[in-house]
Design an enzyme around this catalytic site. Structure first.
Site, PDB file in Angstrom:
ATOM      1  N   GLU A   1       0.737  -1.208   0.110  1.00  0.00           N
ATOM      2  CA  GLU A   1      -0.088  -0.138  -0.013  1.00  0.00           C
ATOM      3  C   GLU A   1       0.839   1.187  -0.039  1.00  0.00           C
ATOM      4  O   GLU A   1       0.507   2.122  -0.630  1.00  0.00           O
ATOM      5  CB  GLU A   1      -0.969   0.118   1.006  1.00  0.00           C
ATOM      6  CG  GLU A   1      -2.145  -0.998   0.947  1.00  0.00           C
ATOM      7  CD  GLU A   1      -2.831  -1.415   2.386  1.00  0.00           C
ATOM      8  OE1 GLU A   1      -2.338  -1.030   3.417  1.00  0.00           O
ATOM      9  OE2 GLU A   1      -3.623  -2.662   2.015  1.00  0.00           O
TER      10      GLU A   1
ATOM     11  N   ASP B   1       1.071   5.745   6.888  1.00  0.00           N
ATOM     12  CA  ASP B   1      -0.452   5.011   6.494  1.00  0.00           C
ATOM     13  C   ASP B   1      -0.983   4.371   7.908  1.00  0.00           C
ATOM     14  O   ASP B   1      -0.590   3.218   8.215  1.00  0.00           O
ATOM     15  CB  ASP B   1      -0.212   3.966   5.384  1.00  0.00           C
ATOM     16  CG  ASP B   1      -1.503   3.205   4.877  1.00  0.00           C
ATOM     17  OD1 ASP B   1      -2.679   3.608   5.495  1.00  0.00           O
ATOM     18  OD2 ASP B   1      -1.433   2.302   3.838  1.00  0.00           O
TER      19      ASP B   1
END
Ligand code: AMP
Length: 522
Positions: free
Chosen positions: A171, A193
Site C-alpha cells: 500500500e 499509512d
C-alpha cells in the site's frame, strides 16, 4: 488486452481504480460511492451482500455481518492476538481444519479468502459496469507489513473472485507511485499509512523516475478499530456507572456503541465537541435506559493517547533503517482514514519535525497507485522502475534454537540468496529446514513460515556435508525456499505459500461456490 483494475482491498473500505485516458480514475460503485465498506452481510436465506447494504444491516444483524476480515486473513486461529481479537467481534471466528482462523455464519464456515473474494467481486463488477466488458485481471494492494501467508491468502481471494492477480503491491508503495505520478522532482518521501486495522510507515526515495523503498516498518495490529474500541470501552463504563447495567455481552448494544464510537471519533476530526445519543440501549426494572453524553476532542485525545504513542517507534525505526536524517525528508504523505484525526497529524509533525503534505485524498491514493501499477503492466503508463523491499528478515533455525538470517530485512525484491549449512551429527541423513521470519536471534521467537526435510544426505562425519539453502522472494513478496545437498545434488523445496492458507482442493471448492452464486444472482 483487457483492462487491469487496481484494487485497494482495505480493512474498513475498499476502492477500485483504473487507468483511463492515461490517468488514474477512481470508479464509483453501484450506489455512487467512491469507496465501498469492506463488509459482507448474510441473510437467513443464504443471500450475501457487500458494502453499504451490509453496513446497514450490521446494526440489526451483527452476528451475520462480517467486517474487518483483513485482520484475520492469513492468520492462524491459535494465537493469543487472534483469539483476543475474535472475542471483541459480534460474529463467530472458528479454527479451520488447517488451523487458520475462519468465520462461521448460519452454521456454514468461510475462509477470510472467500469473504474477501466477495468484496473483490464487487470491485470487479464496479469496473465491468463502467467499461461494459468483463474484467479478469487485477493488481491488489496489501500492507507492507503483510507476511507471506497474508499475501498468498489475498492472492487466493482474487482467484476465488475470478481475477488473475497480476501483482500484489504494498500500500505505501502504491501511494508513493500515485504521488510520483504528479510530482516528478527527486524527493525523500515518507508514506505514513494509518488505516482501519494496520499502521505502515515507509521511506521512499524518488530519483529520476526510479522509486526505491528504502525502509519499511509498522504495526500489524494498530488501526482505527483500536481507537473505536478505546471510545467504546469508555462508553460502556459510562453507561454502567450511570445505570449499573453492563451491556458488554449484548451484541446488538455493542454494535450500536461501536458505530457511535466510530462516528464520534470521525466527527471530532472536524468539530471540537460531539454528542452521543443512544436511546433504548438497555432495559431494567425502571424501564428503558438511554445513553446520552457530550464528548470533546480533548477527551478523545486522552482516551487514545497510548495508541498514538505507539506510532513513534516504527517511524523512528524506518528513519534509522533508511539511513537518512529527519532533515533530509522532503514530504510526508498521509494515507488511510485515521490520518484525518488532528492528534495523529500533530504526532506526525512532532515525529518528523515538519507538516505533512495535504492535497491527496487518503482514501483513494492507494487505489490510484494500484491503477498506475496496472497501467505499467498493461503498457498504458510509461514504465517507472519500482524497487520494493522485504520488510522482514527471513532465514532458518540452526542448532541451539538460533536464527540464521538468509535474506535480511529491507533487501530489495525480487531477490535470491543462498547460504551453506552442515550437519551436527555423524552420518546424519536428514535435516529439517525450518523457515522463519523475524528479527529475533532466538529462532522460536520468530514467525514460523513452514518446514520441510532434506533426506538422503550421503553418510559423512558431522560438519562435512554441504547443504545449500536458497531463499527466493518474488515481486509479490512470496517466498520460495529450497535446500540442496551439494554432494549428491538431492534437492527439496517449498513455496512457502503452499504451506499455509487454503489447500488446492479448498481453493477449487471456493471458486466453484463463487461461480455458482454468481449464476444464482445473474
Ligand atoms: P482505511 O482503512 O484507510 O479505510 O481507514 C479507515 C479508518 O479511518 C476507520 O477506522 C475510520 O473510522 C477512520 N476514519 C475515516 N474518516 C475519519 C475521520 N474523518 N477522522 C478520523 N478517523 C477517520
Amino acid at each position: 488486452m483487457g483492462k487491469i483494475i487496481g484494487v485497494d482491498l482495505g480493512t474498513t473500505n475498499s476502492c477500485v481504480a483504473v487507468i483511463d485516458g492515461g490517468d488514474p480514475l477512481v470508479l464509483p460503485n453501484s450506489e455512487g460511492a467512491r469507496t465501498t465498506p469492506s463488509m459482507v452481510g448474510f441473510t437467513d436465506e443464504n443471500e450475501k451482500f457487500v458494502g453499504q447494504q451490509a453496513k446497514r444491516q450490521a446494526m440489526i444483524n451483527p452476528e451475520e455481518t462480517i467486517y474487518d476480515i483483513k485482520r484475520l486473513i492469513g492468520h492462524k486461529y491459535n494465537s493469543d492476538q487472534v483469539r483476543r481479537y475474535a472475542e471483541t467481534l459480534p460474529f463467530t471466528v472458528v479454527e479451520a481444519t488447517n488451523g487458520d482462523a475462519w468465520v462461521e455464519v448460519g452454521g456454514q464456515s468461510f475462509s477470510p479468502q472467500e469473504i474477501s473474494s466477495l468484496i473483490l467481486r464487487k470491485m470487479k463488477q464496479t469496473a465491468e459496469d463502467y467499461f461494459g466488458e468483463e474484467i479478469t485481471e487485477a493488481v491488489i494492494t496489501v500492507p507492507a507489513y503483510f507476511n507471506d501467508a497474508q499475501r498468498s491468502a489475498t492472492k487466493d481471494a482474487g482467484k476465488i473472485a475470478g481475477l488473475t492477480v497480476r501483482r500484489i503491491i504494498n500500500e505505501p508503495t502504491a501511494a508513493a507511485l500515485a504521488y510520483g505520478f504528479e510530482h516528478t522532482d527527486d524527493a525523500n518521501l515518507v508514506v505514513f499509512d494509518l488505516g482501519g486495522g494496520t499502521f505502515d510507515i515507509s521511506i521512499v526515495q524518488l530519483r529520476g523516475g526510479v522509486f526505491e523503498v528504502a525502509s519499511t516498518a509498522g504495526d500489524n495490529h494498530l488501526g482505527g478499530e483500536d481507537f473505536d474500541r478505546a471510545v467504546l470501552d469508555f462508553l460502556l463504563a459510562r453507561f454502567e456507572d450511570e445505570t449499573g447495567i453492563d451491556v458488554g455481552e449484548d451484541n446488538m448494544a455493542l454494535q450500536r456503541l461501536k458505530e457511535a464510537a466510530e462516528n464520534a471519533k470521525c466527527e471530532l476530526s472536524t468539530s471540537s465537541e460531539t454528542n452521543i445519543n443512544l436511546p433504548f440501549l438497555a432495559v431494567d426494572d425502571s424501564g428503558p435506559r438511554h445513553l446520552s453524553l457530550d464528548l470533546s476532542r480533548s477527551q478523545l485525545n486522552d482516551l487514545v493517547y497510548e495508541l498514538v504513542e505507539r506510532l513513534d517507534a516504527p517511524c523512528n525505526q524506518a528513519i534509522e533503517d533508511a539511513g537518512i536524517a529527519k532533515s533530509d525528508i522532503d514530504d510526508i504523505l498521509l494515507v488511510g482514514g485515521m490520518t484525518r484525526m488532528p492528534l495523529v497529524q500533530e504526532r506526525v509533525e512532532e515525529i518528523f519535525g515538519r507538516k505533512p503534505h495535504k492535497g491527496v485524498n487518503p482514501d483513494e491514493v492507494v487505489a490510484k497507485g494500484a491503477a498506475i501499477q496496472s497501467g505499467i503492466l498493461g503498457g498504458e503508463v510509461q514504465e517507472v522502475i519500482l524497487l520494493d523491499i522485504t520488510p522482514f528478515s527471513l532465514g532458518i533455525r540452526v542448532t541451539g534454537d538460533r536464527f540464521s538470517p538468509i535474506i535480511s530485512k529491507n533487501t530489495p525484491v525480487p531477490t535470491l540468496e543462498t547460504k551453506v549449512f552442515t550437519t551436527t551429527e555423524d552420518n546424519q541423513d536428514l535435516v529439517t529446514v525450518t523457515v522463519l521470519q523475524g528479527e529475533d536471534e532466538i529462532a522460536s521467537n520468530n514467525k514460523l513460515l513452514g518446514m520441510f526435510n532434506l533426506t538422503n544426505i550421503s553418510p559423512a562425519p558431522a560438519g562435512k556435508p554441504r547443504i545449500e539453502v536458497t531463499f527466493e522472494i518474488d515481486t509479490d513478496g512470496i517466498v520460495d525456499v529450497s535446500a540442496k545437498d551439494l554432494t549428491t545434488d538431492a534437492t527439496q523445496s517449498i513455496t512457502v505459500e503452499g504451506h499455509s492458507g487454503l489447500s488446492n482442493e479448498e481453493l477449487q471448492r471456493a471458486i466453484k461456490r463463487s461461480q455458482e452464486s454468481e449464476m444464482a444472482t445473474a
